[in-house]
Design an enzyme around this catalytic site. Structure first.
Site, short mmCIF file in Angstrom:
data_model
loop_
_atom_site.label_atom_id
_atom_site.label_comp_id
_atom_site.label_asym_id
_atom_site.label_seq_id
_atom_site.Cartn_x
_atom_site.Cartn_y
_atom_site.Cartn_z
N PRO A 164 -29.91 30.16 18.84
CA PRO A 164 -29.61 29.51 19.86
C PRO A 164 -28.06 28.14 19.05
CG PRO A 164 -30.95 29.03 18.16
CD PRO A 164 -31.09 30.28 17.64
N ASP A 165 -28.21 28.22 20.43
CA ASP A 165 -26.87 27.06 19.92
C ASP A 165 -27.39 25.15 19.79
OD1 ASP A 165 -27.03 26.54 23.10
OD2 ASP A 165 -25.23 26.85 23.87
N PHE A 166 -26.34 24.54 19.53
CA PHE A 166 -26.96 23.09 20.00
C PHE A 166 -27.50 22.59 21.23
CE2 PHE A 166 -25.22 22.43 15.61
CZ PHE A 166 -26.36 22.51 14.76
N ARG A 167 -26.08 22.42 22.16
CA ARG A 167 -26.30 21.99 23.39
C ARG A 167 -27.01 22.04 24.55
NH1 ARG A 167 -23.13 20.30 19.73
NH2 ARG A 167 -23.16 18.31 19.28
N ASN A 171 -18.67 28.33 13.84
CA ASN A 171 -19.66 28.56 13.33
C ASN A 171 -19.76 29.33 12.12
OD1 ASN A 171 -20.51 28.56 16.64
ND2 ASN A 171 -20.02 30.73 16.92
N ASP A 223 -22.62 32.17 10.96
CA ASP A 223 -23.20 32.92 11.48
C ASP A 223 -22.47 33.95 10.42
OD1 ASP A 223 -21.11 33.55 12.91
OD2 ASP A 223 -23.05 33.18 14.67
N HIS A 260 -16.71 24.35 9.75
CA HIS A 260 -18.33 24.31 9.07
C HIS A 260 -19.06 25.29 8.06
CE1 HIS A 260 -18.34 22.16 13.65
NE2 HIS A 260 -17.49 22.15 12.20
P1 NAD Z 1 -22.80 24.08 20.93
O1 NAD Z 1 -24.08 24.17 20.93
O2 NAD Z 1 -22.34 22.38 21.12
O3 NAD Z 1 -21.69 24.20 22.47
C1 NAD Z 1 -22.16 25.24 22.94
C2 NAD Z 1 -21.47 25.73 23.91
O4 NAD Z 1 -20.90 27.24 24.79
C3 NAD Z 1 -21.71 25.14 25.19
O5 NAD Z 1 -20.96 24.36 26.13
C4 NAD Z 1 -22.04 26.25 26.60
O6 NAD Z 1 -22.37 25.94 27.31
C5 NAD Z 1 -21.42 27.29 25.79
N1 NAD Z 1 -22.03 28.55 25.50
C6 NAD Z 1 -23.91 29.08 25.35
N2 NAD Z 1 -24.26 29.61 25.45
C7 NAD Z 1 -23.04 30.59 25.90
C8 NAD Z 1 -22.13 31.93 26.30
N3 NAD Z 1 -22.93 33.17 25.93
N4 NAD Z 1 -21.02 31.68 27.15
C9 NAD Z 1 -20.31 31.15 26.77
N5 NAD Z 1 -20.73 30.11 27.13
C10 NAD Z 1 -21.80 29.85 25.90
O7 NAD Z 1 -21.52 24.38 19.80
P2 NAD Z 1 -20.18 24.14 19.46
O8 NAD Z 1 -19.44 23.63 20.24
O9 NAD Z 1 -20.00 24.97 18.53
O10 NAD Z 1 -20.42 22.91 18.52
C11 NAD Z 1 -21.19 22.87 18.17
C12 NAD Z 1 -22.02 22.65 16.43
O11 NAD Z 1 -23.20 24.22 16.37
C13 NAD Z 1 -21.01 22.99 15.41
O12 NAD Z 1 -21.11 22.98 14.76
C14 NAD Z 1 -22.12 24.97 14.45
O13 NAD Z 1 -21.14 24.92 13.52
C15 NAD Z 1 -22.93 24.32 14.99
N6 NAD Z 1 -24.03 24.86 15.53
C16 NAD Z 1 -23.69 26.92 15.44
C17 NAD Z 1 -24.28 28.03 15.33
C18 NAD Z 1 -24.16 29.44 14.78
O14 NAD Z 1 -23.11 29.40 13.65
N7 NAD Z 1 -24.27 30.19 15.23
C19 NAD Z 1 -25.29 27.57 15.99
C20 NAD Z 1 -25.10 26.56 16.33
C21 NAD Z 1 -25.07 25.39 16.14
#
Ligand code: NAD
Length: 257
Positions: free
Chosen positions: A33-36, A101, A103, A118
């Site tokens: 899962p992402d954050f936003r 990321n 991961d 990060h």
């Molecule tokens: P964010 O969660 O703020 O934003 C994710 C963005 O990706 C959103 O704008 C969303 O619209 C878009 N998105 C989601 N799925 C998508 C897809 N399949 N295709 C295209 N766009 C998609 O993430 P961020 O900008 O990386 O910042 C948040 C923080 O979250 C970072 O500091 C990061 O370290 C951390 N984080 C990392 C992970 C990971 O390592 N996978 C996961 C969650 C959060």
């Protein structure tokens, strides 16, 4: 979208120093899962209670309970979007992937030069003696032994995943390398980042100011779309492989011409 894709592929194929900046969105299709995004971690947890260094120190067990939702990160596999970026690097087009990321999926997909802003989840660190160990040490304590929170075997200090929390300094070397890439590149491809987290979101304006083209791939609008040469709305797992296909087509035409 077709027109934007062709334009983006044209820009990539004629670039001489392209770099990518990626965010949590490139890994959602791998099940992390992402954050936003709607339904992302932020819709269920308050970041000020979860991902700041002070909240972690105040109540590490609360952090580890929330982090258990994130365990998918240990079994996730790279998706077609990660693989497409690795392919672009293999073709000599992308010179680096700067990622927010933690991961490790870019490396798992074959990307060689990955700048992790990060930190990473491959390691954990003792906040007392500073010892860095493989993350398996922490996971074993947490999952197999039920130690909540987990402590260092050497000194009894609190263990923390080697990732950067809000309010912490970013690793200096990675930060310098990312800023150097942004100043030097002639194209920046931003994929799956909301571009609201600093200082990562300073990089696209810096690149544009230095004369680079900006391509943004995201399912949703970002605050920096207005600065981009091309905005492609879609899933990175679909858009990036298609971009690679079009870049190959454009290069073939160029070589024949
Ligand atoms: P964010 O969660 O703020 O934003 C994710 C963005 O990706 C959103 O704008 C969303 O619209 C878009 N998105 C989601 N799925 C998508 C897809 N399949 N295709 C295209 N766009 C998609 O993430 P961020 O900008 O990386 O910042 C948040 C923080 O979250 C970072 O500091 C990061 O370290 C951390 N984080 C990392 C992970 C990971 O390592 N996978 C996961 C969650 C959060």
């Amino acid at each position: 979208m077709e027109e934007g894709m062709r334009r983006a592929a044209g820009l990539l194929s004629s670039s001489s120093y392209a770099v990518a900046l990626t965010g949590a969105g490139v890994s959602t299709e791998s099940g992390i899962p992402d954050f936003r995004s709607p339904g992302g971690l932020w819709s269920r947890y308050d970041p000020s209670e979860f991902a700041t260094l002070s909240s972690f120190l105040e109540n590490p067990s609360r952090f580890y309970q929330a982090a258990s939702e994130f365990l998918s990160v240990f079994t996730a596999e790279p998706n077609e979007g990660h693989k497409a970026l690795a392919e672009l690097e293999g073709m000599g087009i992308l010179k680096a992937v700067i990622t927010q990321n933690i991961d490790g999926l870019h490396q798992a997909a074959g990307s060689k030069r990955v700048v992790e802003l990060h930190g990473n989840l491959r390691e954990c660190k003792c906040l007392q003696c500073g010892k860095v160990s493989p993350i398996e040490v922490l996971v074993e304590k947490l999952v197999q032994r039920g130690e909540l929170p987990p402590y260092c075997d050497s000194c009894g200090g609190l263990l923390k995943p080697n990732v950067i929390f809000f309010g912490e300094q970013l690793p200096r070397q990675a930060l310098e390398e990312a800023f150097e890439c942004a100043r030097r590149c002639d194209l920046m491809l931003v994929a799956g980042s909301s571009l609201v987290v600093s200082p990562a979101n300073f990089l696209p304006p810096l690149a544009v100011e230095a004369g680079a083209e900006l391509i943004i791939v995201n399912e949703e609008p970002t605050p920096m779309d207005a600065f981009a040469s091309v905005v492609i709305r879609g899933k990175t797992g679909k858009v990036l492989p298609e971009l690679v296909r079009l870049v190959k087509e454009a290069l073939k035409k160029k070589n024949m011409g």
